[in-house]
Design a protein around this motif. Sequence first.
Motif, PDB file in Angstrom:
ATOM      1  N   GLN A 159       0.831  -1.200   0.000  1.00 16.45           N
ATOM      2  CA  GLN A 159       0.000   0.000   0.000  1.00 16.45           C
ATOM      3  C   GLN A 159       0.868   1.254   0.000  1.00 16.45           C
ATOM      4  OE1 GLN A 159      -2.961  -1.840   3.261  1.00 16.45           O
ATOM      5  NE2 GLN A 159      -3.415   0.277   2.750  1.00 16.45           N
ATOM      6  N   GLU A 160       1.875   1.267   0.843  1.00 16.24           N
ATOM      7  CA  GLU A 160       2.747   2.433   0.940  1.00 16.24           C
ATOM      8  C   GLU A 160       3.473   2.667  -0.378  1.00 16.24           C
ATOM      9  OE1 GLU A 160       6.351   4.209   3.757  1.00 16.24           O
ATOM     10  OE2 GLU A 160       5.480   2.239   4.178  1.00 16.24           O
ATOM     11  N   ALA A 161       3.910   1.593  -1.012  1.00 12.80           N
ATOM     12  CA  ALA A 161       4.624   1.725  -2.289  1.00 12.80           C
ATOM     13  C   ALA A 161       3.728   2.318  -3.369  1.00 12.80           C
ATOM     14  CB  ALA A 161       5.156   0.365  -2.733  1.00 12.80           C
ATOM     15  N   ALA A 162       2.437   2.006  -3.330  1.00 13.25           N
ATOM     16  CA  ALA A 162       1.518   2.477  -4.373  1.00 13.25           C
ATOM     17  C   ALA A 162       1.357   3.989  -4.358  1.00 13.25           C
ATOM     18  CB  ALA A 162       0.166   1.791  -4.218  1.00 13.25           C
ATOM     19  N   GLY A 163       1.546   4.625  -3.208  1.00 11.24           N
ATOM     20  CA  GLY A 163       1.557   6.079  -3.133  1.00 11.24           C
ATOM     21  C   GLY A 163       0.184   6.724  -3.163  1.00 11.24           C
ATOM     22  N   THR A 164       0.151   7.965  -3.640  1.00  8.71           N
ATOM     23  CA  THR A 164      -1.042   8.798  -3.510  1.00  8.71           C
ATOM     24  C   THR A 164      -2.176   8.394  -4.451  1.00  8.71           C
ATOM     25  OG1 THR A 164      -0.123  10.389  -5.087  1.00  8.71           O
ATOM     26  CG2 THR A 164       0.300  10.786  -2.749  1.00  8.71           C
ATOM     27  N   CYS A 165      -1.895   7.579  -5.457  1.00 14.79           N
ATOM     28  CA  CYS A 165      -2.946   7.155  -6.382  1.00 14.79           C
ATOM     29  C   CYS A 165      -3.742   5.953  -5.870  1.00 14.79           C
ATOM     30  CB  CYS A 165      -2.350   6.819  -7.747  1.00 14.79           C
ATOM     31  SG  CYS A 165      -1.921   8.280  -8.719  1.00 14.79           S
ATOM     32  N   GLY A 191       2.862   5.107  -9.696  1.00 20.59           N
ATOM     33  CA  GLY A 191       2.375   4.313  -8.580  1.00 20.59           C
ATOM     34  C   GLY A 191       2.311   2.829  -8.881  1.00 20.59           C
ATOM     35  N   VAL A 192       1.841   2.474 -10.093  1.00 20.44           N
ATOM     36  CA  VAL A 192       1.737   1.061 -10.469  1.00 20.44           C
ATOM     37  C   VAL A 192       3.131   0.442 -10.577  1.00 20.44           C
ATOM     38  CG1 VAL A 192       0.972  -0.548 -12.251  1.00 20.44           C
ATOM     39  CG2 VAL A 192      -0.489   1.381 -11.604  1.00 20.44           C
ATOM     40  N   ARG A 193       4.074   1.166 -11.130  1.00 22.44           N
ATOM     41  CA  ARG A 193       5.433   0.632 -11.255  1.00 22.44           C
ATOM     42  C   ARG A 193       6.086   0.452  -9.892  1.00 22.44           C
ATOM     43  NH1 ARG A 193       7.981   3.713 -16.624  1.00 22.44           N
ATOM     44  NH2 ARG A 193       6.448   2.859 -18.099  1.00 22.44           N
ATOM     45  N   THR A 209       6.205  -5.552  -4.962  1.00 20.96           N
ATOM     46  CA  THR A 209       5.618  -6.894  -4.976  1.00 20.96           C
ATOM     47  C   THR A 209       6.674  -7.944  -5.290  1.00 20.96           C
ATOM     48  OG1 THR A 209       3.466  -6.015  -5.650  1.00 20.96           O
ATOM     49  CG2 THR A 209       3.874  -8.359  -6.050  1.00 20.96           C
ATOM     50  N   LEU A 210       7.480  -7.695  -6.290  1.00 22.31           N
ATOM     51  CA  LEU A 210       8.523  -8.667  -6.644  1.00 22.31           C
ATOM     52  C   LEU A 210       9.602  -8.750  -5.573  1.00 22.31           C
ATOM     53  CD1 LEU A 210       7.106  -8.640  -9.448  1.00 22.31           C
ATOM     54  CD2 LEU A 210       9.382  -9.010 -10.420  1.00 22.31           C
ATOM     55  N   ALA A 211       9.855  -7.654  -4.884  1.00 19.69           N
ATOM     56  CA  ALA A 211      10.882  -7.657  -3.846  1.00 19.69           C
ATOM     57  C   ALA A 211      10.440  -8.424  -2.602  1.00 19.69           C
ATOM     58  CB  ALA A 211      11.239  -6.224  -3.458  1.00 19.69           C
ATOM     59  N   ARG A 212       9.125  -8.489  -2.335  1.00 21.82           N
ATOM     60  CA  ARG A 212       8.644  -9.030  -1.069  1.00 21.82           C
ATOM     61  C   ARG A 212       7.979 -10.392  -1.182  1.00 21.82           C
ATOM     62  NH1 ARG A 212      10.431  -8.713   2.430  1.00 21.82           N
ATOM     63  NH2 ARG A 212       9.019  -8.145   4.126  1.00 21.82           N
ATOM     64  N   LEU A 213       7.490 -10.777  -2.373  1.00 24.82           N
ATOM     65  CA  LEU A 213       6.691 -12.004  -2.483  1.00 24.82           C
ATOM     66  C   LEU A 213       7.397 -13.065  -3.316  1.00 24.82           C
ATOM     67  CD1 LEU A 213       3.120 -10.512  -3.077  1.00 24.82           C
ATOM     68  CD2 LEU A 213       4.306 -10.919  -0.915  1.00 24.82           C
ATOM     69  N   ASP A 214       7.077 -14.333  -3.012  1.00 17.67           N
ATOM     70  CA  ASP A 214       7.681 -15.485  -3.693  1.00 17.67           C
ATOM     71  C   ASP A 214       6.566 -16.468  -4.040  1.00 17.67           C
ATOM     72  OD1 ASP A 214       9.011 -17.803  -4.459  1.00 17.67           O
ATOM     73  OD2 ASP A 214      10.561 -17.627  -2.933  1.00 17.67           O
ATOM     74  N   LEU A 215       6.334 -16.683  -5.329  1.00 11.91           N
ATOM     75  CA  LEU A 215       5.232 -17.541  -5.766  1.00 11.91           C
ATOM     76  C   LEU A 215       5.410 -18.977  -5.320  1.00 11.91           C
ATOM     77  CD1 LEU A 215       2.599 -17.400  -7.444  1.00 11.91           C
ATOM     78  CD2 LEU A 215       3.931 -18.203  -9.394  1.00 11.91           C
ATOM     79  N   SER A 216       6.651 -19.434  -5.176  1.00 14.40           N
ATOM     80  CA  SER A 216       6.890 -20.826  -4.794  1.00 14.40           C
ATOM     81  C   SER A 216       6.416 -21.124  -3.379  1.00 14.40           C
ATOM     82  CB  SER A 216       8.377 -21.164  -4.927  1.00 14.40           C
ATOM     83  OG  SER A 216       9.143 -20.461  -3.963  1.00 14.40           O
TER      84      SER A 216
END
Length: 275
Positions: free
Chosen positions: A21-27, A54-56, A62-69
Amino acid sequence: MLECVVNVSEGRRSNLVAELQEAAGTCLLDVHSDPFHNRSVLTLGGPDEALHEGVRALAKATLARLDLSKHEGVHPRIGVLDVVPWVAFRGWPLEAAPLVPAIAARDDFARWATATLGLPCFLYGPERTLPEVRRGAWISLLPDVGPNHPHPTAGAVAVGARPPLVAYNLWVSGHRSLAQTIAASLRGPAIRALGLQVGSSVQVSCNLVDPAAVHPGAVYDAVASRVAITRAELVGLIPALVLQSIPERRWPELGLSPSQTIEARLEAAGLDRGS
């Protein structure tokens, strides 16, 4: 002005969802998380430059924090950054939600996601539907943009361009088999539906892909004619025109309110450019 409804494969660890949420910013307009689906839906909207930024930023986090495996949940998924649909809603439905700006945003994001994050991207929109991507990814379909193999921790992403849809869940009495039967009876050009076991409860999970034609009240009534409904839930936001097409007296029963419209959230965030 566009909307982007980012679906990420994390709905249980509230600390991680808060970081996204914080990463997404003001949008960021809305966040909906579900522990059984193990999924969060983050709705962003606003002027083009701020929205893309914001999306980027959300994608990177998301890629830095989550692991699909290490992911499990009842909702189908192909990646940690699972779905990134760009939504054309200005002028909808009278102008049939002109998709040209949304397609341009989709393609631009896919190129960026490959170049910056190494993500394989499956495109959907006018060419094919999201369910077709889910069924075909890595089987009959290769990515439209990016490497022809999954990212080691992030999998892949479905990047779309579409008009508004309404994601709507109904908890029902009975067994999953009944929910699956009801979901199958609902499916059509305007509705996609699944019958799911969510913990100890049963859910009919719907995407109303043409909510101007079939709104949440109509789906609620169709399900209620077959089985008792214990709870209704809007996932994300709803276009004001769809809400206004439903009698106001029914809004509480259907789990809807004026504060859940795209337009209300844009105005509250000061992102509507006064329109």
